[in-house]
Structures are given as C-alpha cells and as structure tokens.
Write an enzyme that holds these catalytic residues in place. Structure first.
Site, mmCIF file in Angstrom:
data_model
loop_
_atom_site.group_PDB
_atom_site.id
_atom_site.type_symbol
_atom_site.label_atom_id
_atom_site.label_comp_id
_atom_site.label_asym_id
_atom_site.label_seq_id
_atom_site.Cartn_x
_atom_site.Cartn_y
_atom_site.Cartn_z
ATOM 1 N N ASP A 1 0.854 -1.182 0.037
ATOM 2 C CA ASP A 1 -0.039 0.078 0.024
ATOM 3 C C ASP A 1 0.942 1.423 0.011
ATOM 4 O OD1 ASP A 1 -2.466 -1.498 -0.226
ATOM 5 O OD2 ASP A 1 -2.723 -1.371 2.296
ATOM 6 N N TYR B 1 -4.258 3.958 9.889
ATOM 7 C CA TYR B 1 -3.829 4.195 11.445
ATOM 8 C C TYR B 1 -4.936 4.328 12.116
ATOM 9 C CZ TYR B 1 -0.230 6.325 14.251
ATOM 10 O OH TYR B 1 0.433 6.584 15.636
#
EC number: 2.7.1.23
Length: 267
Positions: free
Chosen positions: A58, A166
């Site tokens: 990613d 995150y």
C-alpha cells in the site's frame, strides 16, 4: 497502451516479472523505483502514461498515486494490499483486463492540509503527533458545530480511505469509501471517553496546538506545526480494480472484519 511500472526497491524481482509479461503487449514508457521522481513530460505528450502499474504494498501505491495523474493499478507484492487489485499470479488476467479496459474505476477523494510548512494532500491521513520527549499535548479543533478539545499524544484526521489504516489501529471506525465524511481520532487520549469523531466532508476544520508537533501526511513527516487547516480537496485519485472487486470482500480478506466463521472454527 502507454504504460508505466513503478515498484518498491526490494520487490524488483517481482516487478521484473510483471515487466517481462507486459512488454510484448503494451508500450512500457518507464520502469522505475517508486522513490525516484516521475519522468518529466515531453512536448508531444506521448510520453505521459495512460495507466501506471504499482508493484509492492500500500505504501508504494500511495507514493505512486501522488506522482501521476492517470489511473493506477496495484499489484500486490507487500503485506495487506488494500490498494492492490491483482496478485502476482494474476498478471495474465491483468493483461486481458487492460486490453479490454475491463475495470471498476475506484475514485477516492483527498484531504487538503494547509500549514506554515506548505499545502499537502492526504489520501489516507494527516497526523499531528508529539515527539517522544514531549509531554502530552493540548489540541483545539474548531468547526461549524463548535470546538472540541483533546488532551492526547496526537490526532489523526483521516479520509474514508484512511479509516482502515492508522485510525483503525487506534480504535476508530471503518468508513465505507462512498461515505461523504472524514474522521478525527485521538492518539492515547487522557480521558477514556475521548473517541473518534466522524464529521461531514463539507467541514473545514482548524486545529491548533499548545506546543509544536510533527505533521505527518500519508506517513511522511513534512514539518513542525502549531496550526493546520484541513478540508476535503477537489482532487481525486483513481484506482483500477477487477470487476469482481467489492469493499466488503477486501476488508474481510485483509483484516477479517465482518467475516463469517462457523461454529467449528472454520470459515
């Protein structure tokens, strides 16, 4: 079709495999490490690719999306691969899909993050984070519906795309890609009741901090700040996915979210 290939350095063997299979079918304009700068355009514009293939994880796709204006196809050679539509074992399928342009065009919007350090664009998130040596920090977030205060180690402002990155690791919700909202998630807040806040994508928020903190945009530290302004950006990025792609399958496969398990423990 004018095609480019970017790759992460430690996946050069995988990238060469992709290159070897594609070169007899398409006009490969460049084959470059994703840390390198994008080739400068030439006057006749024929050098500009119509599509770029990213080989890696990613992080590689994120870097590539910020280098190019054309659609990007992710080939998974890393770990999770949320942005990747194809495996290395599926290159023949990718070739056929490219020839017939048989894709879902997955368009994602970005955040515009403005500070004294400059203007930045976040596909996943903008993170305000204290240094290890700093004491806990006071954040003030101003928006249309009022002002919110956070006493925490940091704040993560994420797009729907970044909600599974995150922010999710910090306990935030997963936001479906087509939802017009972004979220604010505190890092290690002092008060247990302080949790993620989901706000409309039309909001323009101002964040001020009592002590300078690091501004990290999509994983890159871009400077120290005491004030930032964040809003939805008009820019969009385009990922090309196989026609079989759907978001629910992706998060079930990558992180096990919403996955069905039978009583005996098997799927």
């Amino acid at each position: 079709m004018r095609t480019g290939i970017f790759y992460r350095t430690d996946y050069v063997v995988s990238a060469k495999e992709v290159y070897e299979k594609l070169k007899s079918h398409f006009d490969i304009l460049f084959f470059k490490d994703s840390s390198e700068n994008f080739p400068e355009s030439v006057e006749d514009k024929t050098f500009e690719p119509q599509v770029v293939i990213s080989v890696g994880g990613d992080g590689t796709v994120l870097r590539v999306l910020k280098k190019v204006k054309c659609p990007v196809i992710g080939v998974k050679a890393g770990r999770l691969g949320f942005f990747s539509g194809y495996l290395l074992s599926e290159i023949d399928k990718l070739i056929e899909d490219l020839k017939n342009w048989n894709f879902i065009e997955d368009k994602r919007w970005m955040l515009r993050v403005e500070s004294h350090s400059g203007v930045f664009f976040a596909i996943n998130d903008a993170v305000l984070q204290k240094d290890v040596s700093q004491k806990i920090v006071d954040f003030t977030v101003e928006m249309t519906d009022g002002t919110f205060y956070y006493h925490a180690d940091g704040l993560v402002v994420s797009t729907p795309t970044g909600s599974s990155a995150y922010a999710l690791a910090l306990g935030g919700p997963i936001i479906l890609p087509n939802v017009e909202a972004f979220e604010i998630t505190p890092m290690a807040p002092q008060f247990l009741a302080t949790r993620s806040l989901v706000i409309p994508s039309t909001e323009k928020i101002k964040i001020t901090v009592n002590d300078p903190v690091n501004l990290v945009v999509d994983g890159d530290v871009v400077g120290k700040v005491k004030e930032v302004h964040v809003r939805k950006c008009s820019k969009v990025i385009t990922l090309l996915r196989p026609k079989s792609y759907d978001f629910s399958t992706s998060i079930k496969e990558k992180i096990g979210y919403g996955k069905m398990f039978l009583k005996n423990g098997s799927e």
